[in-house]
Design a protein around this motif. Structure first.
Motif, PDB file in Angstrom:
ATOM      1  N   VAL A 132      12.864 -12.850  13.491  1.00  0.00           N
ATOM      2  CA  VAL A 132      12.406 -11.470  13.605  1.00  0.00           C
ATOM      3  C   VAL A 132      13.600 -10.549  13.361  1.00  0.00           C
TER       4      VAL A 132
ATOM      5  N   ALA B 269      16.231 -11.469  16.165  1.00  0.00           N
ATOM      6  CA  ALA B 269      17.470 -10.947  15.566  1.00  0.00           C
ATOM      7  C   ALA B 269      17.237  -9.482  15.212  1.00  0.00           C
TER       8      ALA B 269
ATOM      9  N   GLY C 130      18.555  -6.751  16.774  1.00  0.00           N
ATOM     10  CA  GLY C 130      19.566  -5.792  17.202  1.00  0.00           C
ATOM     11  C   GLY C 130      19.686  -5.760  18.719  1.00  0.00           C
TER      12      GLY C 130
ATOM     13  N   PRO D 188      31.444  -5.443  16.871  1.00  0.00           N
ATOM     14  CA  PRO D 188      30.714  -6.688  17.187  1.00  0.00           C
ATOM     15  C   PRO D 188      30.230  -7.521  16.005  1.00  0.00           C
TER      16      PRO D 188
ATOM     17  N   HIS E  50      27.410   0.340  19.110  1.00  0.00           N
ATOM     18  CA  HIS E  50      27.547  -1.100  19.304  1.00  0.00           C
ATOM     19  C   HIS E  50      26.753  -1.448  20.564  1.00  0.00           C
TER      20      HIS E  50
ATOM     21  N   SER F  99      21.950   5.744  15.017  1.00  0.00           N
ATOM     22  CA  SER F  99      22.688   4.645  15.628  1.00  0.00           C
ATOM     23  C   SER F  99      22.208   3.279  15.203  1.00  0.00           C
TER      24      SER F  99
HETATM   25  C1  LIG Z   1      26.895   4.235  11.849  1.00  0.00           C
HETATM   26  C2  LIG Z   1      27.230   2.856  12.293  1.00  0.00           C
HETATM   27  C3  LIG Z   1      28.513   2.355  12.083  1.00  0.00           C
HETATM   28  C4  LIG Z   1      28.814   1.053  12.482  1.00  0.00           C
HETATM   29  N1  LIG Z   1      30.044   0.572  12.198  1.00  0.00           N
HETATM   30  C5  LIG Z   1      30.343  -0.699  12.528  1.00  0.00           C
HETATM   31  C6  LIG Z   1      31.610  -1.254  12.179  1.00  0.00           C
HETATM   32  O1  LIG Z   1      32.447  -0.604  11.550  1.00  0.00           O
HETATM   33  N2  LIG Z   1      31.858  -2.531  12.548  1.00  0.00           N
HETATM   34  C7  LIG Z   1      30.937  -3.295  13.231  1.00  0.00           C
HETATM   35  O2  LIG Z   1      31.227  -4.453  13.541  1.00  0.00           O
HETATM   36  N3  LIG Z   1      29.729  -2.787  13.553  1.00  0.00           N
HETATM   37  C8  LIG Z   1      29.406  -1.527  13.211  1.00  0.00           C
HETATM   38  N4  LIG Z   1      28.171  -1.029  13.509  1.00  0.00           N
HETATM   39  C9  LIG Z   1      27.213  -1.896  14.224  1.00  0.00           C
HETATM   40  C10 LIG Z   1      26.559  -2.882  13.251  1.00  0.00           C
HETATM   41  O3  LIG Z   1      25.836  -2.181  12.282  1.00  0.00           O
HETATM   42  C11 LIG Z   1      25.660  -3.808  14.056  1.00  0.00           C
HETATM   43  O4  LIG Z   1      26.482  -4.525  14.968  1.00  0.00           O
HETATM   44  C12 LIG Z   1      24.919  -4.852  13.223  1.00  0.00           C
HETATM   45  O5  LIG Z   1      24.239  -4.283  12.157  1.00  0.00           O
HETATM   46  C13 LIG Z   1      23.932  -5.560  14.135  1.00  0.00           C
HETATM   47  O6  LIG Z   1      23.303  -6.582  13.424  1.00  0.00           O
HETATM   48  P1  LIG Z   1      21.857  -7.103  13.885  1.00  0.00           P
HETATM   49  O7  LIG Z   1      21.368  -7.998  12.827  1.00  0.00           O
HETATM   50  O8  LIG Z   1      21.931  -7.598  15.273  1.00  0.00           O
HETATM   51  O9  LIG Z   1      20.968  -5.771  13.938  1.00  0.00           O
HETATM   52  P2  LIG Z   1      20.587  -4.819  12.739  1.00  0.00           P
HETATM   53  O10 LIG Z   1      21.568  -4.916  11.637  1.00  0.00           O
HETATM   54  O11 LIG Z   1      20.359  -3.484  13.340  1.00  0.00           O
HETATM   55  O12 LIG Z   1      19.216  -5.409  12.200  1.00  0.00           O
HETATM   56  C14 LIG Z   1      18.047  -5.447  12.986  1.00  0.00           C
HETATM   57  C15 LIG Z   1      16.872  -5.654  12.040  1.00  0.00           C
HETATM   58  O13 LIG Z   1      15.703  -5.901  12.819  1.00  0.00           O
HETATM   59  C16 LIG Z   1      14.621  -5.165  12.304  1.00  0.00           C
HETATM   60  N5  LIG Z   1      13.690  -4.958  13.410  1.00  0.00           N
HETATM   61  C17 LIG Z   1      13.901  -4.260  14.541  1.00  0.00           C
HETATM   62  N6  LIG Z   1      12.828  -4.329  15.339  1.00  0.00           N
HETATM   63  C18 LIG Z   1      11.923  -5.106  14.700  1.00  0.00           C
HETATM   64  C19 LIG Z   1      10.608  -5.552  15.019  1.00  0.00           C
HETATM   65  N7  LIG Z   1      10.011  -5.241  16.177  1.00  0.00           N
HETATM   66  N8  LIG Z   1       9.959  -6.324  14.108  1.00  0.00           N
HETATM   67  C20 LIG Z   1      10.530  -6.674  12.935  1.00  0.00           C
HETATM   68  N9  LIG Z   1      11.776  -6.278  12.593  1.00  0.00           N
HETATM   69  C21 LIG Z   1      12.465  -5.509  13.471  1.00  0.00           C
HETATM   70  C22 LIG Z   1      15.250  -3.890  11.772  1.00  0.00           C
HETATM   71  O14 LIG Z   1      14.445  -3.289  10.786  1.00  0.00           O
HETATM   72  C23 LIG Z   1      16.567  -4.421  11.191  1.00  0.00           C
HETATM   73  O15 LIG Z   1      16.412  -4.816   9.855  1.00  0.00           O
HETATM   74  C24 LIG Z   1      27.826   0.259  13.125  1.00  0.00           C
HETATM   75  C25 LIG Z   1      26.539   0.766  13.331  1.00  0.00           C
HETATM   76  C26 LIG Z   1      26.226   2.042  12.915  1.00  0.00           C
HETATM   77  C27 LIG Z   1      24.839   2.549  13.101  1.00  0.00           C
END
Ligand SMILES: Cc1cc2nc3c(=O)[nH]c(=O)nc-3n(C[C@H](O)[C@H](O)[C@H](O)COP(=O)(O)OP(=O)(O)OC[C@H]3O[C@@H](n4cnc5c(N)ncnc54)[C@H](O)[C@@H]3O)c2cc1C
Length: 556
Positions: free
Chosen positions: A22, A232, A234, A510, A466, A78
Motif C-alpha cells: 500500500v 508503505a 508514509g 529519514p 519527517h 508536507s
Molecule cells: C518538502 C519536503 C522535503 C523533504 N526533504 C527531505 C530530504 O531532504 N531528505 C529526506 O531524507 N527526506 C526528506 N523529506 C521526507 C521524505 O520525502 C520522506 O521521508 C519519504 O518520501 C517517505 O517515504 P514513504 O515511502 O514512507 O512515504 P511517501 O514518499 O510519502 O509515499 C507514501 C505513498 O503512499 C500513498 N498513500 C498514502 N495513503 C494511501 C492510501 N490510503 N492508499 C493508497 N496509497 C496511499 C501516497 O500517495 C504516496 O505515494 C522531505 C519531505 C518533504 C515534503
C-alpha cells in the motif's frame, strides 16, 4: 509492470496477489523493485492518486493540528499523495543514522532499536545507489578533501566533535519518474492508480488480515486479497490506516496496548547561532557550501561524538554549517549565475538593467567566491550561520490520533499533536556550549549564541516534514507496534515499512534509512516468508480471473 486505473476495476471485484504493497512512495517503490528483481511472486501496489498531483486526492491528506505549530499550517506541503509520494518534492538530503542512534541510552527514555547499525550497513549501501547518491564512501568526511583537511578533522575528533557529511545526488530523485522505467520491466507487478486503501479487514480475533478495502474518489469500491500485506503509506498514514481498521476492535488493528500513533517524532530545526572563523578549516567553500563531488554534492556539519554524548547525556543534535555571506551577496550570486546562463545561450537581450545594478556592487566578492570554489582556496566570508537539526526523544504524548472530521472517502482525518520537550531544547543549549568551548580551544572560531530559555517557544523552530515513530519497532508489544522485521505484533501477515517504524530518529534525514529498511524487508520476505508459503495465491505467468476483467489502461 501493468498500470491499471482503479476506476476500471468492477465494483466488488476481489483482486489477488502474493504481496500487496500500500503506497508508491520511497519505501513502497524500493520494496517493489527489489521483490521484482527476484521474480518469484506476484506483487500489487495500491497507489493513491495518479502520475500527476491532483487537489482532490491531495486533500485526503488534510489533517487537524494541535501541539507545536507545524509549517504546513503556513501552507507548506508536507507530503505528496501521488505516484512517487513525497519524493516528488523532497530535498534529496541523505545521512545514515549514527551507531548511538540504535543504542538504548539510559538518559533517553524508550530509546534503542532491536537491531544495531551493522544490521543495516549493506542495505544502506544499496539504498544510496537506489537514491542515486554519490559513492557511499563520501559519507566519511575524510574521503573528500582528504589530504588537505584530514589532519584538521582529527583534531576535532580529539575534542569530542564529530564532523558529519550529508550527501545529495545531482538533483533530488523523484522515485515515481525514475523507477517507472525499471519497474516497467517487471511482468509480475501490477500498479493500481487512484486506489485509496480505506481499511484493512482482519479475521475476528485480529490475528490475520483477510483483505484490504479500496475506494476511488469516483465511488468505485473493491477488495484486494494477498498472502502478505505491506503498509508503505508514509509516517503518518501507516498509523492512520491501523487506527481506522477498527471493525473488530475499537482501538484499531495491531493496537491492543494503545501504542499505534504514539511516539511521533520530527526533526525540528532552527537557524540559531553564528561562528566567526579563526581558521582556514572553517573557511573552505568546498567543506561548507554544498561541495561538488562526483555524482552530486556533499555538505558538512558537526555533532558531538558518540562518546561525548554518553558523557554529557545529550541527544544527538546536529549543526549544519552554512557560509554567512554579507547581506545582499547570496541574492546577487544567484542573479549572477542567471546572467551567466543567459550570456552562455547568447540571450544577452534578456538581461535587465536592474540585474546589473544588483550584481555590480558585489562583483569582486562574487568572482572571489567562484575562484575559491574552483581552486579550493579559503573564502573570506565573515561568519558561519548554523542550521540546528534536533533529535527528538521518544515521547508517548507526542502522537497522531483520529480526529472528528472526515475526508471525502468518509475516513476520519488525522489529528496531529507534536510535542517538543525541555530535554530537547536543553540538549541544544549544551551542544552550543560544548562546541563553542572546543572550537575556541582549537583556535578554529568563536561561537555566538543568543541566551535561550528551554521553557519558552523558540520562534522559527519548525518541523522538517519527517514523520517518524508512529508504528515503532521493538520486541515488547506493550511499547512497540512491529517486530525487527516490520511484522505487526500479533498479526501474522501484515508488515509496515517507512519512517513510522523508527524507534528513534537521530538527527539524520529519514529517507536513506527507510529505503534501507524497505530493502531489508524485501530480503526477509524473499528469504524467509514467501518460500514458506505452500502455494502462491497467484499462478505465475497467468492472470487471475479478477484482473482479466480489468484491462490495463497504461500498458508498458
Ligand atoms: C518538502 C519536503 C522535503 C523533504 N526533504 C527531505 C530530504 O531532504 N531528505 C529526506 O531524507 N527526506 C526528506 N523529506 C521526507 C521524505 O520525502 C520522506 O521521508 C519519504 O518520501 C517517505 O517515504 P514513504 O515511502 O514512507 O512515504 P511517501 O514518499 O510519502 O509515499 C507514501 C505513498 O503512499 C500513498 N498513500 C498514502 N495513503 C494511501 C492510501 N490510503 N492508499 C493508497 N496509497 C496511499 C501516497 O500517495 C504516496 O505515494 C522531505 C519531505 C518533504 C515534503
Amino acid at each position: 509492470m501493468v498500470l491499471i486505473d482503479a476506476h476500471v476495476v468492477a465494483s466488488q471485484t476481489q483482486v489477488e496477489a502474493d504481496v500487496c504493497i500500500v503506497g508508491a512512495g520511497a519505501a513502497g517503490l524500493a520494496l517493489a523493485r527489489e521483490l521484482g528483481a527476484n521474480r518469484r511472486c506476484q506483487v500489487v501496489i495500491l497507489a493513491s492518486g495518479g502520475l500527476q498531483p491532483d487537489p482532490a486526492t491531495q486533500a485526503l491528506y488534510d489533517v487537524e493540528t494541535v501541539g507545536h505549530p507545524l509549517r504546513m499550517e503556513q501552507g507548506y506541503v508536507s507530503r505528496n499523495r501521488y505516484f512517487g509520494g513525497s519524493t516528488n518534492t523532497w530535498g534529496g538530503r541523505c545521512i545514515p543514522l549514527n551507531t548511538i542512534d540504535f543504542e538504548a541510552r539510559d538518559w533517553v527514555a524508550d530509546s534503542g532499536w532491536p537491531l544495531d547499525r551493522s544490521a543495516l550497513e549493506g542495505f544502506y549501501r544499496q539504498a544510496a545507489k537506489a537514491l542515486k547518491l554519490p559513492a557511499y564512501r563520501y559519507f566519511s568526511p575524510n574521503a573528500w578533501q582528504a589530504k588537505r583537511l584530514g589532519a584538521q578533522f582529527q583534531s576535532l575528533d580529539r575534542e569530542g566533535l564529530a564532523p558529519e557529511v550529508a550527501l545529495m545526488g545531482t538533483s533530488p530523485i523523484k522515485m515515481g519518474q525514475v523507477y517507472h522505467r525499471s519497474l516497467a520491466a517487471d511482468p509480475n507487478l501490477r500498479v493500481y492508480l487512484q486506489a485509496n486503501v480505506t481499511e484493512l479487514e482482519p479475521n475476528p480475533d485480529g490475528t490475520t488480515v483477510e483483505r484490504l478495502h479500496v475506494a476511488t474518489l469516483a465511488g468505485h469500491r473493491f477488495q484486494v486479497k494477498a498472502r502478505v500485506y505491506v503498509l508503505a503509506c508514509g509516517g503518518w498514514e501507516n498509523a492512520r490506516l491501523l487506527l481506522a481498521s477498527s471493525r473488530h476492535s475499537p482501538q484499531g488493528l495491531g493496537n491492543p496496548y494503545d501504542v499505534v500513533g504514539r511516539y511521533y517524532m520530527e526533526h525540528p530545526k532552527i537557524w540559531l547561532g553564528r561562528i566567526y572563523p579563526r581558521s582556514n578549516l572553517l573557511r573552505w567553500p568546498a567543506v561548507l557550501d554544498y561541495a561538488r563531488i562526483p555524482g552530486g554534492y556533499g555538505q558538512l556539519g558537526l555533532r558531538l561524538s558518540d562518546t561525548q554524548q554518553r558523557e554529557s547525556q545529550v541527544l544527538n543534535h546536529y549543526l549544519q554549517l552554512a557560509p554567512g555571506f554579507p547581506a545582499g551577496l547570496p541574492e546577487a550570486r544567484q542573479t549572477w549565475q542567471w546572467v551567466c546562463s543567459r550570456a552562455k545561450r547568447l540571450r544577452l537581450h534578456q538581461i535587465r538593467p536592474q540585474d546589473v545594478r544588483q550584481v555590480a556592487p558585489h562583483l569582486g566578492q562574487i568572482s572571489e567566491y567562484f575562484l575559491c570554489r574552483t581552486f579550493n582556496w579559503p573564502v573570506s566570508y565573515p561568519h558561519i550561520d548554523i542550521l540546528n537539526h534536533f533529535e527528538q526523544a521518544p515521547n508517548r504524548d507526542s502522537r497522531v490520533t483520529l480526529g472528528q472530521n472526515h475526508d471525502a472517502l468518509g475516513n476520519r482525518r488525522l489529528h496531529v499533536d507534536l510535542r517538543i520537550t525541555r530535554q530537547e531544547k536543553e540538549s541544544l543549549i549544551t551542544l552550543h556550549r560544548l562546541v563553542g568551548e572546543r572550537l575556541a580551544r582549537l583556535g578554529l572560531g568563536d561561537l555566538e549564541t543568543p541566551d535561550l530559555d528551554p521553557e519558552e517557544l523558540w520562534p522559527g523552530l519548525t518541523d522538517a516534514s519527517h514523520h517518524m515513530g508512529t508504528t515503532r519497532m521493538g520486541l515488547n508489544p506493550r511499547r512497540s507496534v512491529v517486530d525487527p522485521n516490520g511484522l505487526v505484533h500479533g498479526v501474522s501477515n501484515l508488515y509496515i515499512t517507512g519512517s513510522s517504524v523508527f524507534p528513534t530518529g537521530g538527527h539524520a534525514n529519514p529517507t536513506l534509512t527507510l529505503v534501507a529498511l524497505a530493502l531489508r524487508l524485501a530480503h526477509h520476505l524473499q528469504a524467509a516468508v514467501l518460500p514458506a508459503m505452500d502455494q502462491p495465491v497467484v499462478v505465475l505467468g497467468k492472470s487471475t480471473p479478477s484482473t482479466a476483467a480489468t484491462p490495463p489502461i497504461f500498458p508498458n
